[in-house]
Design an enzyme around this catalytic site. Structure first.
Site, PDB file in Angstrom:
ATOM      1  N   MET A  22      34.727  28.721  47.247  1.00 57.42           N
ATOM      2  CA  MET A  22      35.133  29.904  46.828  1.00 57.42           C
ATOM      3  C   MET A  22      36.487  30.549  47.251  1.00 57.42           C
ATOM      4  O   MET A  22      36.740  30.115  48.368  1.00 57.42           O
ATOM      5  CB  MET A  22      33.905  31.106  47.571  1.00 57.42           C
ATOM      6  CG  MET A  22      34.080  32.489  46.999  1.00 57.42           C
ATOM      7  SD  MET A  22      32.914  33.468  47.940  1.00 57.42           S
ATOM      8  CE  MET A  22      33.681  33.549  49.781  1.00 57.42           C
ATOM      9  N   ASP A  24      38.895  34.071  45.710  1.00 55.66           N
ATOM     10  CA  ASP A  24      39.152  35.586  45.477  1.00 55.66           C
ATOM     11  C   ASP A  24      37.888  36.204  45.088  1.00 55.66           C
ATOM     12  O   ASP A  24      37.059  35.662  44.220  1.00 55.66           O
ATOM     13  CB  ASP A  24      40.192  35.879  44.356  1.00 55.66           C
ATOM     14  CG  ASP A  24      41.459  35.121  44.127  1.00 55.66           C
ATOM     15  OD1 ASP A  24      41.710  34.200  45.156  1.00 55.66           O
ATOM     16  OD2 ASP A  24      42.034  35.230  43.401  1.00 55.66           O
ATOM     17  N   TRP A  48      39.321  23.514  45.694  1.00 56.74           N
ATOM     18  CA  TRP A  48      39.674  24.409  44.623  1.00 56.74           C
ATOM     19  C   TRP A  48      39.455  23.504  43.256  1.00 56.74           C
ATOM     20  O   TRP A  48      39.922  22.140  43.327  1.00 56.74           O
ATOM     21  CB  TRP A  48      40.939  25.052  44.670  1.00 56.74           C
ATOM     22  CG  TRP A  48      41.445  26.046  43.546  1.00 56.74           C
ATOM     23  CD1 TRP A  48      40.911  27.603  43.580  1.00 56.74           C
ATOM     24  CD2 TRP A  48      41.976  25.642  42.559  1.00 56.74           C
ATOM     25  NE1 TRP A  48      41.273  27.948  42.201  1.00 56.74           N
ATOM     26  CE2 TRP A  48      41.741  26.835  41.602  1.00 56.74           C
ATOM     27  CE3 TRP A  48      42.609  24.582  41.746  1.00 56.74           C
ATOM     28  CZ2 TRP A  48      42.479  26.985  40.357  1.00 56.74           C
ATOM     29  CZ3 TRP A  48      43.386  24.749  40.592  1.00 56.74           C
ATOM     30  CH2 TRP A  48      43.184  26.052  39.843  1.00 56.74           C
ATOM     31  N   ARG A 152      48.405  37.227  34.993  1.00 56.67           N
ATOM     32  CA  ARG A 152      46.762  37.006  35.301  1.00 56.67           C
ATOM     33  C   ARG A 152      46.106  37.989  36.150  1.00 56.67           C
ATOM     34  O   ARG A 152      46.947  39.030  36.726  1.00 56.67           O
ATOM     35  CB  ARG A 152      46.595  35.540  36.089  1.00 56.67           C
ATOM     36  CG  ARG A 152      47.328  35.271  37.326  1.00 56.67           C
ATOM     37  CD  ARG A 152      47.074  34.013  38.091  1.00 56.67           C
ATOM     38  NE  ARG A 152      47.689  33.627  39.046  1.00 56.67           N
ATOM     39  CZ  ARG A 152      48.959  32.795  39.212  1.00 56.67           C
ATOM     40  NH1 ARG A 152      49.432  32.431  38.119  1.00 56.67           N
ATOM     41  NH2 ARG A 152      49.532  32.777  40.226  1.00 56.67           N
ATOM     42  N   ASP A 153      44.925  37.876  36.451  1.00 57.01           N
ATOM     43  CA  ASP A 153      44.393  38.832  37.483  1.00 57.01           C
ATOM     44  C   ASP A 153      44.160  40.304  36.876  1.00 57.01           C
ATOM     45  O   ASP A 153      44.735  41.133  37.821  1.00 57.01           O
ATOM     46  CB  ASP A 153      44.927  38.723  38.784  1.00 57.01           C
ATOM     47  CG  ASP A 153      45.188  37.246  39.449  1.00 57.01           C
ATOM     48  OD1 ASP A 153      44.363  36.451  38.701  1.00 57.01           O
ATOM     49  OD2 ASP A 153      45.853  36.993  40.214  1.00 57.01           O
ATOM     50  N   GLU A 204      49.982  38.119  42.795  1.00 60.46           N
ATOM     51  CA  GLU A 204      48.811  37.922  42.251  1.00 60.46           C
ATOM     52  C   GLU A 204      47.877  38.999  42.530  1.00 60.46           C
ATOM     53  O   GLU A 204      48.137  40.018  43.587  1.00 60.46           O
ATOM     54  CB  GLU A 204      48.205  36.712  43.029  1.00 60.46           C
ATOM     55  CG  GLU A 204      48.758  35.393  42.646  1.00 60.46           C
ATOM     56  CD  GLU A 204      48.392  34.106  43.337  1.00 60.46           C
ATOM     57  OE1 GLU A 204      48.178  33.137  42.801  1.00 60.46           O
ATOM     58  OE2 GLU A 204      47.888  34.109  44.426  1.00 60.46           O
TER      59      GLU A 204
HETATM   60  C1  FRU Z   1      44.769  33.982  43.980  1.00 63.61           C
HETATM   61  C2  FRU Z   1      44.675  33.214  42.694  1.00 63.61           C
HETATM   62  C3  FRU Z   1      44.710  33.959  41.389  1.00 63.61           C
HETATM   63  C4  FRU Z   1      44.023  33.156  40.549  1.00 63.61           C
HETATM   64  C5  FRU Z   1      42.931  32.356  41.386  1.00 63.61           C
HETATM   65  C6  FRU Z   1      42.727  31.232  40.634  1.00 63.61           C
HETATM   66  O1  FRU Z   1      44.088  33.366  45.027  1.00 63.61           O
HETATM   67  O2  FRU Z   1      45.759  32.275  42.711  1.00 63.61           O
HETATM   68  O3  FRU Z   1      46.030  34.345  41.083  1.00 63.61           O
HETATM   69  O4  FRU Z   1      43.445  34.053  39.097  1.00 63.61           O
HETATM   70  O5  FRU Z   1      43.532  32.555  42.670  1.00 63.61           O
HETATM   71  O6  FRU Z   1      41.584  30.732  41.403  1.00 63.61           O
END
Ligand code: FRU
Length: 492
Positions: A22, A24, A48, A152-153, A204
């Site tokens: 796990m 974010d 990851w 992103r995000d 991010e």
């Molecule tokens: C932050 C990040 C985000 C991305 C996600 C990918 O930790 O790098 O920018 O969306 O994790 O898992």
């Protein structure tokens, strides 16, 4: 479902997934009596990998029930970080009879069909059954920019003054703000940050929200959170900065024209934190949770069945002090639900260079301490986890710094960055200091001077008989109060 999660290093009062990787927190929203916590999740491995949105819900922010995976990769890619909102007035037309429902706004990550270049685009999914099942919008993606690689995000919220949805998106070394009437069509509003704050890494997981300044009447400021990634060069790895300013529905104006960088947390293990959406007005709190790890070593920490945990949910507030307006944080009051026996000591003198020890009969402990008349040059608060493992919290009176040293706290060989000192600036107030400290099986969270400085740090000690040792160097100090509270597990 009752989960009993008891493996070695398993957090007992922090959320961690039953198994696998796990990172974010995502899509945090409150709806129909439930706090939702979605999260970046790889169901195939403890490192990851292809990202999904995992899902957990809580009625009290403390006890979590893990639910089936909410969002799976599709033809647009894997599912990166994002947010969720309640579409109260069905502006998206995803719902019937103008019923409210949940809309998730996330990044789809893939590569261009004809190259290896990364492509990140914003997509929507909606749920009519309290987040249990999701339908992806058939016209996804809703926002792309082929000139940008890091795109992103999305964090989305409703801005009542302009009657628009606002999206704040991480765009390389800046954030970009977009507006929309219906969550589907997005218009560029402004870009912020290329000349502000820390650029030690790519930006991010931004967030933007208003908060009242507690000690100034009728003063509202906007807070922007921006996490900065690990480029491998800084001492600290990945961490989160914040800005204070104003926002008119289109543009964020930063109060800090100078070089000031404001850090959300001075520990290494609080990243990608964002706040819950749609907390009812009668509650009114702004609460967030962070991922309790650091990209520097997140894939190497020594847990086996799972990897990754969240911080305690925290309430944010603003205060105006001699330095300017600053963000304070404290654990949410619901933490009361896991408090058990407390032992209280008062008015104790800690004599110069003469350690005082207290037994802590539990692995899960909250320490509340107030010190005053600090006449020495330094003092230490040592958590003796077991015979050999100890974590040292040191305050230096002359330098006005609070340091946590986890070099001897247990297993750390997985990363050369893990034992580096973590340091927060902290001034004494009338020669006083207070600290609230939470010790879980594999973490420590320190909130000093009523939340002025937070330090969040992972620890991997062996278990044993816990003790707290107080030591004052070259001068006495007085312990006004020391409360040791046993906490209980959330997994029984
Ligand atoms: C932050 C990040 C985000 C991305 C996600 C990918 O930790 O790098 O920018 O969306 O994790 O898992």
């Amino acid at each position: 479902m009752v989960q009993k999660l008891k493996e070695q290093y398993r957090p007992q009062f922090h959320f961690s997934p039953e198994e696998k990787w796990m990172n974010d927190p995502n899509g945090m929203v409150y709806f129909n009596g439930e706090y939702h916590l979605f999260y970046q999740y790889n169901p195939f491995d403890t490192i990851w990998g292809p990202m999904h949105w995992g899902h957990a819900v809580s009625k009290d922010l403390i006890h979590w029930e893990q639910l089936p995976i909410a969002l799976l990769p599709d033809e647009h890619g894997t599912i990166f970080s994002g947010s969720a909102v309640v579409d109260w007035h069905n502006s998206s037309c995803f719902f019937e009879d103008d019923q409210p429902g949940l809309v998730a706004i996330y990044t789809s990550n893939d590569t261009y069909p004809d190259s290896e270049r990364i492509r990140q685009r914003q997509c929507l999914a909606y749920s009519k059954d309290n987040g249990r099942t999701w339908v992806k919008y058939e016209k996804n993606p809703v926002l792309s920019d082929y000139t940008k690689t890091d795109f992103r995000d999305p964090k989305v919220f409703w801005h009542d003054a302009t009657k628009k949805w606002i999206m704040i998106l991480a765009t390389g070394q800046s954030v970009t703000i977009y507006t929309s009437p219906n969550l589907k069509e997005w218009e560029f509003a402004s870009e912020f940050g290329s000349n502000a704050g820390s650029h030690a890494g790519f930006w991010e997981c931004p967030d933007l929200f208003p908060l009242a300044v507690e000690n100034e009447e009728n003063k509202i400021k906007w807070v922007m959170l921006v996490s900065i990634g690990d480029t491998g060069t800084s001492k600290e790895g990945s961490r989160t900065q914040y800005f204070i300013g104003d926002f008119d529905g289109k543009t964020f104006v930063n109060d800090h024209e100078d070089e000031t960088v404001l850090w959300l947390d001075y520990g290494m293990d609080n990243y990608a934190g964002v706040s819950w959406s749609d907390i009812p007005a009668k509650d009114g709190r702004r609460m967030y949770i962070g991922w309790m790890s650091n990209w520097r070593y997140a894939n190497q920490v020594p847990t086996k069945e799972w990897r990754g945990a969240m911080t305690l949910p925290r309430e944010l507030s603003l205060i105006s002090n001699e330095k300017g307006i600053r963000l304070l944080q404290k654990p949410v009051s619901e933490i009361n639900l896991i408090r058990r026996e407390t032992s209280v000591q008062q008015n104790l003198l800690v004599e110069s260079d003469n350690p005082v020890c207290f037994d802590m009969n539990n692995q899960l402990v909250e320490i509340n301490i107030e010190l005053e008349k600090i006449n020495g040059t330094k003092f230490d608060l040592i958590i003796q986890h077991s015979e050999f493992d100890r974590t040292e919290i040191r305050y230096n009176v002359l330098q006005e710094t609070l340091v946590i040293d986890r070099a001897n706290s247990g297993v750390h060989q997985f990363s050369a960055s893990f034992p580096v000192l973590q340091e927060a600036p902290l001034t004494l107030k009338n020669n006083k200091i207070n600290m609230q400290i939470f010790l879980d099986i594999s973490s420590i969270e320190i909130f000093a001077n009523d939340g002025e400085a937070a330090i969040t740090s992972l620890l991997y000690p062996s278990e044993g008989r816990k003790q707290l040792i107080l030591l004052s160097h070259i001068g006495n100090m007085k312990v006004n109060t020391l409360e040791l509270t046993e906490l209980c597990t959330i997994w029984d």
